[in-house]
Design a protein around this motif. Structure first.
Motif, PDB file in Angstrom:
ATOM      1  N   GLU A   1      -5.776   2.733  19.866  1.00 52.24           N
ATOM      2  CA  GLU A   1      -5.940   4.158  19.562  1.00 52.24           C
ATOM      3  C   GLU A   1      -4.608   4.790  19.197  1.00 52.24           C
ATOM      4  OE1 GLU A   1      -7.956   5.889  22.927  1.00 52.24           O
ATOM      5  OE2 GLU A   1      -9.922   5.523  22.024  1.00 52.24           O
ATOM      6  N   GLN A   2      -3.548   4.441  19.956  1.00 47.63           N
ATOM      7  CA  GLN A   2      -2.236   5.016  19.664  1.00 47.63           C
ATOM      8  C   GLN A   2      -1.744   4.602  18.277  1.00 47.63           C
ATOM      9  OE1 GLN A   2       0.765   4.918  22.800  1.00 47.63           O
ATOM     10  NE2 GLN A   2      -0.850   4.651  24.317  1.00 47.63           N
ATOM     11  N   ALA A   3      -1.907   3.327  17.938  1.00 44.67           N
ATOM     12  CA  ALA A   3      -1.491   2.859  16.616  1.00 44.67           C
ATOM     13  C   ALA A   3      -2.365   3.461  15.528  1.00 44.67           C
ATOM     14  CB  ALA A   3      -1.548   1.330  16.565  1.00 44.67           C
ATOM     15  N   SER A   4      -3.645   3.602  15.803  1.00 45.00           N
ATOM     16  CA  SER A   4      -4.584   4.151  14.831  1.00 45.00           C
ATOM     17  C   SER A   4      -4.249   5.601  14.502  1.00 45.00           C
ATOM     18  CB  SER A   4      -6.005   4.039  15.376  1.00 45.00           C
ATOM     19  OG  SER A   4      -6.926   4.561  14.457  1.00 45.00           O
ATOM     20  N   ILE A   5      -3.910   6.373  15.499  1.00 45.70           N
ATOM     21  CA  ILE A   5      -3.559   7.776  15.295  1.00 45.70           C
ATOM     22  C   ILE A   5      -2.357   7.887  14.368  1.00 45.70           C
ATOM     23  CG2 ILE A   5      -2.583   9.812  16.455  1.00 45.70           C
ATOM     24  CD1 ILE A   5      -4.483   9.099  18.817  1.00 45.70           C
TER      25      ILE A   5
ATOM     26  N   GLY B   1      -1.825   5.884  11.953  1.00 45.05           N
ATOM     27  CA  GLY B   1      -2.222   5.430  10.629  1.00 45.05           C
ATOM     28  C   GLY B   1      -2.082   3.936  10.401  1.00 45.05           C
ATOM     29  N   GLU B   2      -1.982   3.129  11.442  1.00 42.52           N
ATOM     30  CA  GLU B   2      -1.863   1.672  11.301  1.00 42.52           C
ATOM     31  C   GLU B   2      -3.227   1.125  10.881  1.00 42.52           C
ATOM     32  OE1 GLU B   2      -2.199  -1.581  11.570  1.00 42.52           O
ATOM     33  OE2 GLU B   2      -0.106  -2.009  11.227  1.00 42.52           O
ATOM     34  N   PRO B   3      -3.378   0.647   9.638  1.00 39.04           N
ATOM     35  CA  PRO B   3      -4.707   0.272   9.142  1.00 39.04           C
ATOM     36  C   PRO B   3      -5.346  -0.897   9.879  1.00 39.04           C
ATOM     37  CG  PRO B   3      -3.009  -0.269   7.525  1.00 39.04           C
ATOM     38  CD  PRO B   3      -2.339   0.502   8.611  1.00 39.04           C
ATOM     39  N   ARG B   4      -4.561  -1.868  10.345  1.00 38.60           N
ATOM     40  CA  ARG B   4      -5.148  -2.991  11.088  1.00 38.60           C
ATOM     41  C   ARG B   4      -5.701  -2.511  12.428  1.00 38.60           C
ATOM     42  NH1 ARG B   4      -0.067  -6.667  11.368  1.00 38.60           N
ATOM     43  NH2 ARG B   4       0.721  -4.581  11.781  1.00 38.60           N
ATOM     44  N   ALA B   5      -4.986  -1.570  13.055  1.00 36.86           N
ATOM     45  CA  ALA B   5      -5.469  -1.000  14.320  1.00 36.86           C
ATOM     46  C   ALA B   5      -6.736  -0.189  14.073  1.00 36.86           C
ATOM     47  CB  ALA B   5      -4.392  -0.123  14.949  1.00 36.86           C
ATOM     48  N   GLN B   6      -6.759   0.574  12.995  1.00 39.66           N
ATOM     49  CA  GLN B   6      -7.953   1.357  12.667  1.00 39.66           C
ATOM     50  C   GLN B   6      -9.142   0.443  12.405  1.00 39.66           C
ATOM     51  OE1 GLN B   6      -6.215   3.598   9.438  1.00 39.66           O
ATOM     52  NE2 GLN B   6      -5.910   5.401  10.733  1.00 39.66           N
TER      53      GLN B   6
END
Length: 201
Positions: free
Chosen positions: A91-95, A97-102
């Motif tokens: 979630e932290q990486a996704s917020i 904008g990390e596309p692999r995390a998203q």
């Protein structure tokens, strides 16, 4: 429900592909730009030190480290699988904008891995991953859409529209004030977070 407000990073992430030079060498002293924490390069005796070092970087906001920790705990290959810890880091990486995390986070919501299955949330996150450059995310979002009913699709479309409106408003505001940044533009934190969360529940 975990709060998730994916950030659009259309300019920074789409225009700044990862450096591949170190990834293509056999020199084990070099660490790839895509392999921040080097979990695959350390033996079991050094793994805990690598994890501690990675956590330190992730706590300071390093989105690659956050993603790699999330992936480590999601897979459970070298540590005990822990979806809760994986979700926290993803979630932290996704917020950021990390596309692999998203992508991973979207698939977790789609499959109900470690979270309650939530098709609208999966769809929105996968669309964000697609926008940020993840190749498989668009096809996965389409797969999710096939399983959504009209109400779920309407909610997801509304959330995406809200995110894009807020993003464009921020860009216009920055252009007018002369402070437009070309790296990782952020949505304003006050941008309808509760409304978006309610729609995705």
């Amino acid at each position: 429900m975990h709060r998730l407000l994916p950030r659009l990073t259309l300019i920074g992430l789409l225009l700044a592909p990862a450096i591949q030079a170190n990834a293509e060498t056999d020199n084990t002293l070099l660490i790839s730009a895509n392999d921040r924490c080097a979990f695959e390069r350390v033996n079991n005796d050094s793994l805990q030190l690598a994890i501690d070092t990675c956590i330190s970087a992730a706590d300071k906001g390093d989105m690659k480290a956050q993603y790699e920790l999330g992936q480590l705990y999601f897979s459970g290959e070298r540590v005990e699988q822990n979806y809760e810890t994986a979700l926290q880091w993803l979630e932290q990486a996704s917020i950021q904008g990390e596309p692999r995390a998203q992508y991973r986070l979207g698939m977790m919501h789609f499959k109900g891995e470690g979270v309650q299955r939530n098709l609208p949330q999966a769809y929105v996150i996968l669309k964000m991953a697609s926008i940020n450059g993840h190749d498989a995310a668009m096809d996965s979002a389409d797969l999710v859409a096939l399983q959504m009913n009209q109400q779920e699709m309407s909610a997801a479309t509304h959330v995406l529209g809200t995110l894009f409106r807020d993003y464009l408003a921020q860009i216009r505001e920055e252009q007018l004030s002369g402070t437009l940044k070309t790296e990782e533009p952020q949505l304003r934190p006050e941008s309808n977070a509760e409304e978006i969360e309610e729609l995705l529940e």
